[in-house]
Design an enzyme around this catalytic site. Structure first.
Site, PDB file in Angstrom:
ATOM      1  CB  THR A   1      -0.797   8.777   2.008  1.00 25.10           C
ATOM      2  OG1 THR A   1       0.586   9.141   1.531  1.00 25.10           O
ATOM      3  CG2 THR A   1      -1.322   7.696   1.708  1.00 25.10           C
ATOM      4  CG  ASN A   2       0.889  11.988  -1.680  1.00 26.22           C
ATOM      5  OD1 ASN A   2       1.873  11.475  -2.463  1.00 26.22           O
ATOM      6  ND2 ASN A   2       1.191  13.030  -0.712  1.00 26.22           N
TER       7      ASN A   2
END
Ligand code: CTP
Length: 401
Positions: free
Chosen positions: A209-210
């Protein structure tokens, strides 16, 4: 100060939840609204008028015939001044009286005399709430156009658990903003906003993810709601509270976001892609947890995810974001062309106080004609409004106004 020119008449009635109305009055006052409090006699048994007087800086009306000088001439003056009337908490008694059109106290008179929209937040014992009389009264009020918010489920004054709690103050505030926004410049428009960072599973416990917090997307969704739009927020995981007054669709992966956007843009006037979408995902998702291996390294093979902005077709206005760490304007312009956008919001994620996770953002807005507007460092809510100003402008141009 988004409620600067608004007059909110806040009716407080005799419920144990009356103290929560003080917080509501405070939040409304802080948002810039002129808050005129009317208390029923029973309410004054639970909380002192002085509390509201100090919070709002305005006289508090408690008795029909002892009005503050300002309202002494016309007893329906508040009814006329109101942009919205909010009754929170609303007891079974006030609901019944208003449903029957009784006008024996200042709050009932105001409700009867006003043309402003009316919001009610019921709070009472679960059996009183479920009683057919109360249900019939609420149905009647809804049919007359009242907005009923809540009640919520939880611990009641009796110690029992059930439906009957005053909903969270934030839910009432969100509803007020939505109702006040009905005449805004996005009234009647459907806007789809995406937010947060998508998550691509690696195995049952891990994902790629980020660091997106979802703040910019949520600010856009709320600002659009406050300007009258019907909003669908498609949110990748975010720690932010669920916004009120819009459809919220929670998604995890890019694939799920893609599906949700496809469905939501049907009939939409605009799509604003503020989400930080994963460009790659693991080619294979392991069904079981990947164990630590002997080898000192592990290779994950990744594959491209769909580019949602490119793949979702339709006549709606398209707004994208460009998160860049170099060549901000050039890269953003290229994305605007490639993704056939009407607007792109270029975001230098390396600049201080800006971009991912921050409450503020410094962006450059570029339109299809190549016009560039550089905004100063602003709160994300302010950035959202500046972006929506452009959206409104483009919509007006398109419809030939
Ligand atoms: N976007 C999208 N689908 C993707 C990736 C991005 O719809 N799979 C959208 C984003 O929501 C954003 C815009 O496209 O509005 C640009 O995203 P960004 O990550 O800045 O650009 P990319 O196209 O991914 O290009 P790069 O990563 O090379 O900068």
């Amino acid at each position: 100060m988004e409620m600067k020119d608004k007059t909110v008449v806040l009716g407080v009635t005799g419920s144990i939840a009356a103290y929560k109305a003080a917080e509501l009055a405070s939040q409304l006052t802080q948002a810039g609204a002129k808050v005129e409090v009317i208390m029923t006699e029973a309410a004054t048994e639970f909380i002192a008028p002085l509390t509201f007087r100090n919070i709002t800086g305005r006289p508090v009306v408690t008795k029909m015939f002892e009005l503050a000088a300002e309202y002494s001439v016309e007893h329906v003056a508040l009814a006329e001044a109101a942009d919205v009337v909010v009754i929170a908490p609303a007891t079974a008694n006030i609901i019944a009286k208003i449903a029957a059109g009784i006008a024996d106290d200042m709050l009932c008179c105001t409700v009867l005399a006003t043309k402003a929209p009316i919001i009610m937040a019921p709070a009472m014992d679960v059996r009183m709430y479920e009683n057919q009389a109360t249900q019939d009264n609420l149905a009647k009020l809804k049919a007359r156009g009242f907005t009923i918010v809540g009640p919520g489920y939880g611990r009641l004054a009796s110690g029992k658990r059930g439906l009957g709690r005053l909903v969270d103050v934030n839910e009432i505030l969100g509803t007020i903003r939505q109702v006040l926004g009905r005449s805004g410049d996005l009234a009647g428009k459907r806007i789809v906003v995406t937010a947060g960072g998508t998550q691509e599973p690696v195995d049952p416990v891990r994902c790629l993810t980020n660091r997106s917090s979802g703040k910019m997307g949520y600010a856009l969704a709320e600002a659009a709601r406050d300007r009258g739009a019907q909003v669908a927020l498609i949110s990748a995981p975010s720690a932010l509270p669920k916004p009120i007054g819009m459809d919220v669709v929670n998604v995890g992966t890019t694939q799920e976001m893609h599906q949700a956007v496809k469905k939501a843009v049907n009939k939409a006037d605009a799509l604003i892609m503020a989400a930080a979408v994963a460009d790659y995902r693991p080619k294979k998702v392991s069904k079981s947890k990947i164990k630590r291996q002997r080898a000192s390294s592990l290779t994950l093979e990744l594959e491209r995810t769909p580019d949602i902005l490119v793949e979702v077709k339709g006549k709606f206005l398209r707004v994208g974001f460009a998160a860049e760490s170099e060549d901000l304007v050039a890269n953003a312009k290229e994305k605007l062309q490639k993704k056939q956008l009407d607007l792109i919001i270029a975001n230098d994620i390396t600049s201080k106080g800006s971009g991912i996770g921050a409450d503020t953002n410094q962006v450059v807005i570029i339109d299809r004609a190549g016009k560039i507007e550089e905004l100063p460092l602003l709160l994300k809510k302010e950035v959202a409004d500046r972006i929506l100003d452009k959206v409104v402008g483009i919509m007006a141009k398109r419809s030939g106004r």
